[in-house]
Design an enzyme around this catalytic site. Structure first.
Site, short mmCIF file in Angstrom:
data_model
loop_
_atom_site.label_atom_id
_atom_site.label_comp_id
_atom_site.label_asym_id
_atom_site.label_seq_id
_atom_site.Cartn_x
_atom_site.Cartn_y
_atom_site.Cartn_z
CB CYS B 180 47.91 17.13 42.05
SG CYS B 180 49.56 16.59 41.61
CG HIS B 320 43.45 15.74 38.28
ND1 HIS B 320 43.79 16.81 39.07
CD2 HIS B 320 44.57 14.95 38.20
CE1 HIS B 320 45.06 16.67 39.45
NE2 HIS B 320 45.55 15.57 38.93
CD GLU B 331 39.73 13.53 35.49
OE1 GLU B 331 40.80 13.90 34.96
OE2 GLU B 331 39.01 14.26 36.19
CE LYS B 352 45.41 20.03 37.20
NZ LYS B 352 44.05 19.55 37.57
CG HIS B 357 48.97 20.17 37.67
ND1 HIS B 357 48.41 20.58 38.87
CD2 HIS B 357 48.96 18.81 37.70
CE1 HIS B 357 48.09 19.51 39.59
NE2 HIS B 357 48.42 18.43 38.90
CG PHE B 416 52.79 12.69 41.72
CD1 PHE B 416 52.24 12.54 40.47
CD2 PHE B 416 54.15 12.52 41.89
CE1 PHE B 416 53.04 12.21 39.40
CE2 PHE B 416 54.95 12.20 40.81
CZ PHE B 416 54.39 12.04 39.57
#
Lengths: 410, 428
Positions: B180, B320, B331, B352, B357, B416
């Site tokens: 990602c 994110h 985050e 998102k 995503h 990830f």
């Protein structure tokens, strides 16, 4: 180094030094129905030997290319005599070249059985969602993500610095090295593990590459199948393995009293749109300019030398484009172990680094008759190292080119 | 002194439309691009929805769509977004720029595997008693059924290779795939190449689609996806107390990065400047991010240090913000750690919530969103924000866009496996 011609630097060099290739009939699985049945396999590889007992559980979520890379990373750290405790984890990075990691088909066996009546190309998606899905191992996907080589290595060695996975096929390894060098130069890290790992010796990848139709079919004579630049070459040979280098800032290496093999003094990358060598020439020019040397300073060229008809002519044109009539000795490491894809650049580069160290460049195998369509002065006999620099080239079938110049450390 | 890098072109294909303008308008109106999956029959999957790119025709964007006939949607989306970005930058067929100094650095995903053939072949050759496939049966079926062209186009270097070939971009050519974080990392490293003088121009960004049976299966098994099937457009709810996983999206974001003096000399329109880049690894676990945000904190701090900006300079953060429990918590923690008390004054929103995503492509599309926020002075909202989470207590620009002039914007991407990337773009 985890390669078809040896696991560890010493066995790897020993094979090169004695001209022993590692291409054989494939033993990993029954390949009798495929047109190509030879490859350079890493034999007797036991990943457990390279991972601490407490971390061995994680091997279950690593497909073979990841395991090969993890092993090579451990070997590199051992060879570099690094005390991991003394490294600053936030300035310890990983740059790996990686390719597609295909699933091990049996992992999807139970799920597939309940989702299809085996008719070609027919899957009952409703059954897959209802019953198939739960038969897929929970962590299945993670075993095959290309970034997992660098991720597992970073976790096993607490490397919290920049971490990237370059997925540019056969050029990936050198591009990763170029990027690591850039990051070191801009002072965002002190120490890197740079490498690549790849294995296409599995039913899915081997089938795919047989379909692409560019592999050698010299099944009856595997050792002589991979013949870069030779007139009778008929295609490339798959190799598997991993190569990892420890690459660090010079002052950092000196401070920790490291034994230095070589210095990375030049890097260049380009795209060869016409596939006639122009991109290769530009990549070489950038690397040589950065190294601030000329053609006469080079001891030898470590070629891409894929052993397909077209790629070798393409490379020969690139070499001629840069060197003109000058005959620079060429080493083609793939003649020993085939092409290890995303790991090929680093493994092959290591051969020349070891040549500098030992003072002798190994010969290329299977070069018997030059190809008039692409003449190259391939080394048929070992030669003494006479000059401190070598040039390494890699490029892909689409035209991504990379070149690296290294200097013997004195 | 290092060179400065500016953005002179942008293109986007996303669940919110087929252009940068549509992406902007739909985000400002707080629309969701998420709906039932139509690409394959997902009716019995635990998650039956995603943010799909709808009605996409490559022929609308490129003259020669046949070149991408065998490609997966990642390469097709990338081609369209690249065409837009190059057109925006005035670089289509522009022979006055040196094409050998114009490279490509994508964070692009893999092509799409042949699911029906693969699964039926495995079923036919699987030997249950041995838990093994009969390799002879599998490979001989494969030789008959796999389509060579489509198999080749799955290779990870084909997406940047096509762009370089089609658009005459003969400089350095890279692709990275760090889950990602990929397209953000591509933009960061491409910028560094320009800063260092390795290229004058880089076409950078990413493209991805994992809305296919293998992709959805993989994420479902990791229990990473939202299962709010009764209201797909409300499923992506970053920072909301009742978030239950992320929503898959697909698309491409491509930017033209250019050395400042080069852009000025040719009179290019400068959209923004890339001023900060940070990149770290969690080195923690392959499945989760570090609980205390170790890597994320170092990454945001790294980008700030690179830019030389002070915490009060940052006017907006495009998070994110995946809508998973762990990410949004970590985050938030990381933003507070880096910005201190000031964190509560900085609007933070997640694209998102509307796009889903886009995996490898997420960072590039989100960075374009940041540039648009600077250009128009309107911050996109976090939609579906209904119930505040006591542990996520920042200003998430809930549900409606907000007018605010911003000069410096931070964009986060966390991959990830633990790769973290932060980028900062600034008004030029």
């Amino acid at each position: 180094m985890v390669t078809p011609i040896g696991i560890g630097v010493t066995p790897f060099w020993d094979s090169l030094h004695h001209g022993r290739g590692g291409i054989r009939a494939i033993r990993a699985f029954d390949v009798s129905n495929l047109p190509t049945r030879i490859a350079g396999e890493v034999e007797g590889f036991d990943a457990k030997k390279f991972v601490d007992k407490k971390d061995r559980k994680s091997l279950r979520v690593m497909s073979r290319p990841i395991q090969l890379a993890v092993a090579a990373a451990q070997l590199a750290l051992d060879d570099a005599n690094v005390n991991k405790e003394s490294l600053d984890p936030t300035r310890f990075g990983c740059e790996f070249g990686a390719g597609l990691l295909p699933t091990e088909p049996e992992e999807l066996g139970p799920a597939s059985l309940v989702s299809t009546n085996c008719a070609p190309g027919q899957v009952d998606m409703k059954a897959w969602g209802d019953k198939g899905l739960e038969a897929v191992p929970p962590l299945w996907m993670l075993k095959y993500l290309p970034n997992m080589l660098a991720c597992h290595v970073s976790i096993l060695h607490n490397a919290q610095g920049p971490n990237n996975s370059i997925t540019e096929s056969d050029a990936a390894g050198l591009l990763a090295l170029g990027e690591a060098a850039r990051i070191l130069r801009r002072n965002q890290a002190d120490f890197f593990l740079v490498g690549g790992g790849d294995s296409k010796i599995n039913p899915i990848s081997l089938t795919r590459h047989c379909l692409f139709g560019l592999m050698s079919r010299h099944n009856d004579d595997p050792e002589r199948a991979c013949r870069p630049f030779d007139r009778r070459r008929d295609g490339w040979v798959i190799g598997e393995g991993a190569g990892v280098l420890t690459v660090e800032d010079l002052e950092h290496a000196k401070r920790r009293g490291a034994a230095i093999y070589a210095e990375v003094v030049g890097f260049g990358a380009a795209f060869d749109k016409a596939r006639k060598g122009d991109g290769i020439v530009r990549a070489i020019k950038s690397a040589m300019t950065q190294a601030n040397i000329g053609a006469s300073d080079l001891d030898h060229v470590n070629a891409h030398g894929l052993s397909t008809v077209d790629a070798d002519i393409w490379e020969a044109a690139g070499l001629r484009g840069y060197f003109g009539d000058r005959k620079v000795p060429v080493l083609a490491v793939k003649s020993y172990l085939g092409s290890v894809g995303a790991a090929s650049g680093i493994i092959e580069l290591a051969a020349s680094i070891l040549a500098l160290k030992h003072g002798v460049v190994p010969r290329s195998l299977n070069f018997e008759e030059p190809d008039p369509a692409g003449p190259v002065s391939v080394l048929c006999e070992p030669k003494r190292v006479e000059k401190p620099y070598f040039l390494k080239i890699s490029f892909t079938d689409m035209g991504q080119c990379a070149a690296v110049v290294c200097r013997r450390w004195e | 002194m290092r060179k400065r890098v500016v953005i002179t072109g942008m293109g986007a294909i996303s669940p919110l439309g087929h252009s940068v303008e549509q992406l902007y308008r739909n985000q400002i109106e707080g629309r969701s691009g998420v709906g039932p999956i139509s690409i394959f029959d997902a009716s019995t999957m635990p998650t039956k929805f995603a943010g799909e790119v709808k009605g996409f025709e490559l022929g609308r964007w490129v003259k020669d769509p046949a070149r991408w006939r065998d490609s997966g949607s990642n390469s097709r989306f990338a081609a369209a977004a690249a065409q837009q970005a190059l057109e925006d930058a005035g670089l289509i067929g522009n022979t006055s720029v040196d094409r050998t100094r114009f490279g490509v650095y994508l964070g692009s995903g893999e092509g799409i595997q042949d699911f029906p053939n693969m699964i039926s072949m495995i079923a036919k050759s699987y030997q249950q008693d041995k838990n093994a496939v009969n390799a002879v049966s599998f490979t001989s079926e494969g030789m008959k059924r796999f389509h060579a062209g489509r198999e080749f186009e799955q290779e990870l270097h084909t997406t940047p290779g096509h762009l370089a070939d089609y658009f005459d971009l003969e400089g350095p050519n890279y692709n990275c795939l760090t889950a990602c974080a990929a397209s953000s990392q591509a933009i960061g490293e491409a910028s560094e190449m320009i800063r260092q003088g390795d290229a004058d121009l880089m076409l950078s960004g990413g493209a991805h689609s994992m809305i296919h049976p293998f992709g959805v299966t993989g994420f479902v098994r990791l229990t990473a996806l939202s299962t709010l099937n009764e209201a797909p457009e409300k499923a992506s709810r970053p920072f909301d107390l009742n978030r239950d996983g992320f929503v898959l999206g697909e698309g491409a974001g491509v930017l033209v990065l250019e050395e400042l003096e080069h852009a000025k000399k040719r009179g290019a329109t400068i959209h923004a400047e890339v001023t900060g880049y940070g990149s770290t690894a969690d080195a923690f676990r392959i499945t989760d991010s570090h609980e205390e945000g170790r890597g994320a904190i170092a990454c945001i701090a790294g980008a700030m240090a690179d830019s030389g900006l002070k915490p009060e300079d940052i006017g907006y953060i495009n998070a994110h913000g995946t809508s998973t429990q762990v990410n949004d918590f970590v985050e938030t923690l990381a933003i507070k750690k880096v910005f201190g008390e000031r964190a509560y004054q900085i609007p933070v929103s997640s694209s998102k919530s509307m796009l889903g995503h886009l995996i490898a492509a997420a960072g590039a599309v989100e960075l374009i969103t940041c540039v648009l926020a600077i250009r128009y002075g309107v911050l996109p909202p976090t939609i579906n924000y209904e119930t505040p989470d006591p542990e996520c207590d920042l200003d998430y620009v809930p549900n409606t866009a907000r007018e605010k002039r911003v000069d410096h914007v931070l964009s986060n991407s966390f991959g990830f496996g633990g790769q973290n990337v932060s980028l900062i773009v600034s008004r030029y």
